[in-house]
Design an enzyme around this catalytic site. Structure first.
Site, PDB file in Angstrom:
ATOM      1  N   HIS A  49       0.752   0.718 -13.166  1.00  0.00           N
ATOM      2  CA  HIS A  49       1.454  -0.492 -13.602  1.00  0.00           C
ATOM      3  C   HIS A  49       2.953  -0.180 -13.747  1.00  0.00           C
ATOM      4  O   HIS A  49       3.319   0.849 -14.331  1.00  0.00           O
ATOM      5  CB  HIS A  49       0.885  -0.953 -14.950  1.00  0.00           C
ATOM      6  CG  HIS A  49       1.484  -2.235 -15.429  1.00  0.00           C
ATOM      7  ND1 HIS A  49       1.172  -3.453 -14.875  1.00  0.00           N
ATOM      8  CD2 HIS A  49       2.406  -2.479 -16.396  1.00  0.00           C
ATOM      9  CE1 HIS A  49       1.868  -4.403 -15.483  1.00  0.00           C
ATOM     10  NE2 HIS A  49       2.619  -3.837 -16.416  1.00  0.00           N
ATOM     11  N   ASN A 109       1.486   3.000  -2.631  1.00  0.00           N
ATOM     12  CA  ASN A 109       0.772   3.920  -3.532  1.00  0.00           C
ATOM     13  C   ASN A 109      -0.463   4.498  -2.847  1.00  0.00           C
ATOM     14  O   ASN A 109      -0.797   5.672  -3.044  1.00  0.00           O
ATOM     15  CB  ASN A 109       0.399   3.219  -4.837  1.00  0.00           C
ATOM     16  CG  ASN A 109       1.577   3.126  -5.772  1.00  0.00           C
ATOM     17  OD1 ASN A 109       1.935   4.099  -6.421  1.00  0.00           O
ATOM     18  ND2 ASN A 109       2.224   1.966  -5.826  1.00  0.00           N
ATOM     19  N   ASN A 147      -5.559   2.376 -12.915  1.00  0.00           N
ATOM     20  CA  ASN A 147      -4.576   1.441 -12.361  1.00  0.00           C
ATOM     21  C   ASN A 147      -3.173   2.001 -12.557  1.00  0.00           C
ATOM     22  O   ASN A 147      -2.927   2.735 -13.519  1.00  0.00           O
ATOM     23  CB  ASN A 147      -4.695   0.100 -13.108  1.00  0.00           C
ATOM     24  CG  ASN A 147      -3.715  -0.946 -12.609  1.00  0.00           C
ATOM     25  OD1 ASN A 147      -3.550  -1.146 -11.412  1.00  0.00           O
ATOM     26  ND2 ASN A 147      -3.047  -1.620 -13.538  1.00  0.00           N
ATOM     27  N   GLY A 152       0.778  -1.227   0.000  1.00  0.00           N
ATOM     28  CA  GLY A 152       0.000   0.000   0.000  1.00  0.00           C
ATOM     29  C   GLY A 152       0.808   1.274   0.000  1.00  0.00           C
ATOM     30  O   GLY A 152       0.333   2.308   0.476  1.00  0.00           O
ATOM     31  N   MET A 184      -4.356  -7.097  -6.938  1.00  0.00           N
ATOM     32  CA  MET A 184      -3.834  -8.213  -7.727  1.00  0.00           C
ATOM     33  C   MET A 184      -4.914  -9.136  -8.291  1.00  0.00           C
ATOM     34  O   MET A 184      -4.636 -10.288  -8.608  1.00  0.00           O
ATOM     35  CB  MET A 184      -2.826  -9.017  -6.892  1.00  0.00           C
ATOM     36  CG  MET A 184      -1.678  -8.190  -6.348  1.00  0.00           C
ATOM     37  SD  MET A 184      -0.868  -7.155  -7.590  1.00  0.00           S
ATOM     38  CE  MET A 184       0.141  -8.400  -8.396  1.00  0.00           C
ATOM     39  N   LEU A 200      -8.189  -9.547 -11.234  1.00  0.00           N
ATOM     40  CA  LEU A 200      -8.864  -8.960 -12.395  1.00  0.00           C
ATOM     41  C   LEU A 200     -10.286  -8.627 -11.989  1.00  0.00           C
ATOM     42  O   LEU A 200     -10.946  -9.429 -11.323  1.00  0.00           O
ATOM     43  CB  LEU A 200      -8.919  -9.977 -13.531  1.00  0.00           C
ATOM     44  CG  LEU A 200      -7.688 -10.103 -14.411  1.00  0.00           C
ATOM     45  CD1 LEU A 200      -7.966 -11.117 -15.509  1.00  0.00           C
ATOM     46  CD2 LEU A 200      -7.317  -8.744 -15.010  1.00  0.00           C
TER      47      LEU A 200
END
Ligand code: GRF
Length: 202
Positions: free
Chosen positions: A107, A13, A105, A11, A88, A90
């Site tokens: 990446h 971010n 998101n 966490g 993590m 979909l």
């Protein structure tokens, strides 16, 4: 703008969002959800006094049932934008339909190169000399939605994923809050001639 964050891991971010956008420019983080009950991200939310909830797979018949429960909870918290910060899993089409063009998101690669898991490991194995970070809208594919922001960094002799991630994290921690700020300000739109192209008004 009310923001919800989904995170599965450490966490950092999420913390950058708490530190740089939460409570400023009309932006509030109103909910943090995780698939992992022991994710440190949930603890960060509790410290920030933001509602936090885990949705472990065992509690639901299938992925789409879990995603709908998450969507219902985020909606009840007033979420208008959903940020995936190291989530993590979909997300189902049904979840995305609840927040159209409002799921983003971060990446750790320069998409469309190296989507999916272990992006940095993929990039090192390929032998790239330039690494980077992408913030993008989420669609039904794997890291395939329209790009909002990207930043590259030259690391011509990188061999270890940990050393690359150490250089990418500070970039993520700038780019993700910046994308949230731009969306909150209404500065992000799609080019009518090519909806894959995100237009940023600065
Ligand atoms: C980040 O590297 C992000 O790019 C990826 O997952 C990681 C999450 O890290 N999607 P953290 O939990 O925010 O520290």
């Amino acid at each position: 703008m009310n923001v919800a964050v989904l995170a599965s891991g450490t966490g950092t971010n999420l913390q950058a969002l708490f530190d740089h956008v939460h409570g400023s420019e009309g932006i509030s983080i109103v909910a943090v959800a995780s698939d992992k009950p022991d994710a440190p991200a949930l603890e960060r939310a509790r410290v920030a006094r933001v509602p936090a909830r885990a949705f472990p797979a065992e509690g639901f018949p299938d992925r789409s049932g879990r995603d709908l429960a998450i969507a219902d909870w985020l909606t009840s918290q007033g979420a208008e934008l959903v940020v995936l910060a190291g989530y993590m899993q979909l997300l189902s089409e049904e979840f995305l339909a609840r927040f159209p063009d409002r799921v983003i998101n971060v990446h750790p690669a320069l998409l469309p190169a190296f989507p999916g898991l272990a992006a940095v490991e993929q990039a090192i194995s390929y032998g790239v000399k330039v690494f980077g970070v992408t913030v993008h809208f989420v669609d039904g594919g794997v890291d395939s939605g329209p790009v909002i922001l990207q930043r590259a960094i030259e690391l011509p002799s990188a061999r270890e994923p940990a050393e690359v991630l150490e250089r990418l994290h500070p970039i993520e921690h700038e780019l993700l809050p910046e994308a949230v700020r731009l969306i909150a300000r209404g500065a992000v739109s799609f080019d009518p001639a090519n909806p894959r192209r995100v237009v940023i008004e600065r």
